[in-house]
Design an enzyme around this catalytic site. Structure first.
Site, PDB file in Angstrom:
ATOM      1  NE  ARG A  41      48.722  21.789  13.395  1.00  0.00           N
ATOM      2  CZ  ARG A  41      47.687  22.208  14.093  1.00  0.00           C
ATOM      3  NH1 ARG A  41      47.048  21.389  14.903  1.00  0.00           N
ATOM      4  NH2 ARG A  41      47.275  23.470  14.003  1.00  0.00           N
ATOM      5  CE1 TYR A  88      45.383  26.141  15.839  1.00  0.00           C
ATOM      6  CE2 TYR A  88      43.571  26.398  14.297  1.00  0.00           C
ATOM      7  CZ  TYR A  88      44.724  25.749  14.685  1.00  0.00           C
ATOM      8  OH  TYR A  88      45.225  24.713  13.921  1.00  0.00           O
ATOM      9  CG  HIS A 143      44.217  19.147  12.481  1.00  0.00           C
ATOM     10  ND1 HIS A 143      44.786  18.262  13.375  1.00  0.00           N
ATOM     11  CD2 HIS A 143      43.106  18.542  12.012  1.00  0.00           C
ATOM     12  CE1 HIS A 143      44.049  17.163  13.438  1.00  0.00           C
ATOM     13  NE2 HIS A 143      43.035  17.316  12.618  1.00  0.00           N
TER      14      HIS A 143
END
Length: 388
Positions: A280, A293, A284
């Site tokens: 990805r 993160y 998100h």
């Protein structure tokens, strides 16, 4: 012959024809199925190469066009959300090959159960891209008729669509129809109980369903290694059906493996789990900040495996594709972006109070209180021109 023709209808099996029992699944393997390297070099694979061996340059250009236009639409939707035109958007950036490859493997009579990120599969099924945006603007609950394209409405609840797909596939088998079902989900959804139940029921009832897991390495902020002790595709072994890991940035490999799995389902050999190993590239959703993160160097390493660039390299070096094709596609891409922008801006504003409707059949005092509080909050804003 165009790429779209690979989805042509085939005769249905007559009602009452029995499906054969499932074959014994192969032993676990860590092999990553790849037919096109990140550098755009074609490689052979004894088992899956036959499924794309006769693909033409025209069909390859069709796959490339699909990925480019899907990425352009996705980028426009992200921009529209940043401009306040959409409430939220889930980008597919980096996952175009997994979606276009698997989407073009489908026949018209196959049925698709997506999550909320399958914009490329929707494109392959003929759903107008602008119809995907009404839900994210808050003006409808979907925007298309699922039965017109055999493409179900987007599913927000994580993993529940796999149960829907399994039940539908069980019905297909009982009807004796010569078609298959495919369910899309992510690596995070693979940890849901719904997915485990789907695997159990599909195996026991030998359902003609393909579980297509797009492992994009992150379930929001949770990496895959904190979700599973084994590669995701190997989970299928415990349920009694085969699992395959495919290079999710290789559109040819995704096309070939999905064709194989769908044909296996149509022959009555039961379910298959396909793990598309991809990444990805963006957040998100637009409410997420991936910089909190994961590191930039991780993304940079995956940019070198970009699914669109690798197919472009192959087209430029191994086919008669000229710069004129790429130039015309760029113009088509910009035209699509303009159309999407115009359609979204012409959509009505969402009803801010619709969220309070249909919570309870007969109303509820708490909902009435919350509605009143929200109304007071809305009224607290000074409209343009007031107070000057």
């Amino acid at each position: 012959m165009t790429v779209e023709s690979t989805a042509a209808r085939k005769p249905r099996r007559s009602a009452g024809t029995k499906r054969t029992s499932a074959k014994k699944p192969p032993s676990p393997s860590t092999e990553l199925v790849q037919l096109l390297t990140p550098e755009g070099k074609r490689v052979k694979h004894a088992e899956y190469d036959p499924y794309v061996a006769d693909i033409t340059p025209e069909e390859l250009r069709g796959l490339y066009r699909d990925m480019v236009l899907t990425r352009r639409f996705d980028a426009e939707a992200t921009s529209l959300q940043r401009q306040g035109e959409l409430g939220l958007w889930a980008s597919l950036l980096g996952q175009e090959a997994a979606q276009i490859g698997s989407g073009r493997a489908l026949r018209d009579d196959d049925y698709v159960f997506p999550t909320y990120r399958e914009h490329g599969v929707a494109w392959c099924r003929g759903v107008d891209p602008t119809n995907l945006l009404g839900m994210f603007r808050g003006v409808n609950n979907g925007g298309w008729d699922p039965n017109s394209n055999n493409f179900h409405l987007y599913t927000i609840v994580i993993g529940s669509q796999t149960l829907h797909a399994t039940g539908y596939a069980m019905g297909v088998a009982k009807d004796g129809a010569d078609s298959a079902v495919i369910a899309y989900f992510g690596d995070g959804a693979s940890s849901q109980g719904d997915v485990a139940e789907s695997f159990t029921f599909s195996a026991v009832y030998n359902a003609p369903v393909v579980f297509f897991c797009q492992n994009n390495q992150w379930a929001i902020s949770e990496p895959t290694e904190k979700q599973t002790r084994v590669p995701l595709y190997q989970r299928a072994q415990g349920y009694g059906f085969p699992g395959v890991r495919v290079d999710g940035n290789d559109v040819l490999a995704c096309l070939a493996v999905t064709k194989w799995a769908l044909e296996r389902a149509r022959r009555g050999e039961g379910p298959t789990l396909v793990e598309a190993f991809t990444y990805r590239m963006g957040a998100h959703t637009t409410s997420d900040d991936p910089s909190r993160y994961r590191h930039d160097d991780e993304r940079l390493s995956w940019e070198a495996k970009d699914p669109i660039q690798r197919l472009r390299s192959y087209l430029a070096s191994e086919t008669d594709t000229n710069e004129g094709f790429f130039g015309e596609l760029e113009a088509e891409s910009e035209a699509l972006g303009r159309r999407v922008r115009e359609v979204v801006r012409a959509m009505p504003d969402p009803d801010h109070f619709a969220i309070f409707e249909n919570v309870y059949a007969d109303g509820h005092a708490l909902v009435d209180e919350e509605r009143a509080q929200f109304a007071a909050y809305q009224a607290s804003f000074v409209t343009e021109g007031e107070g000057e």
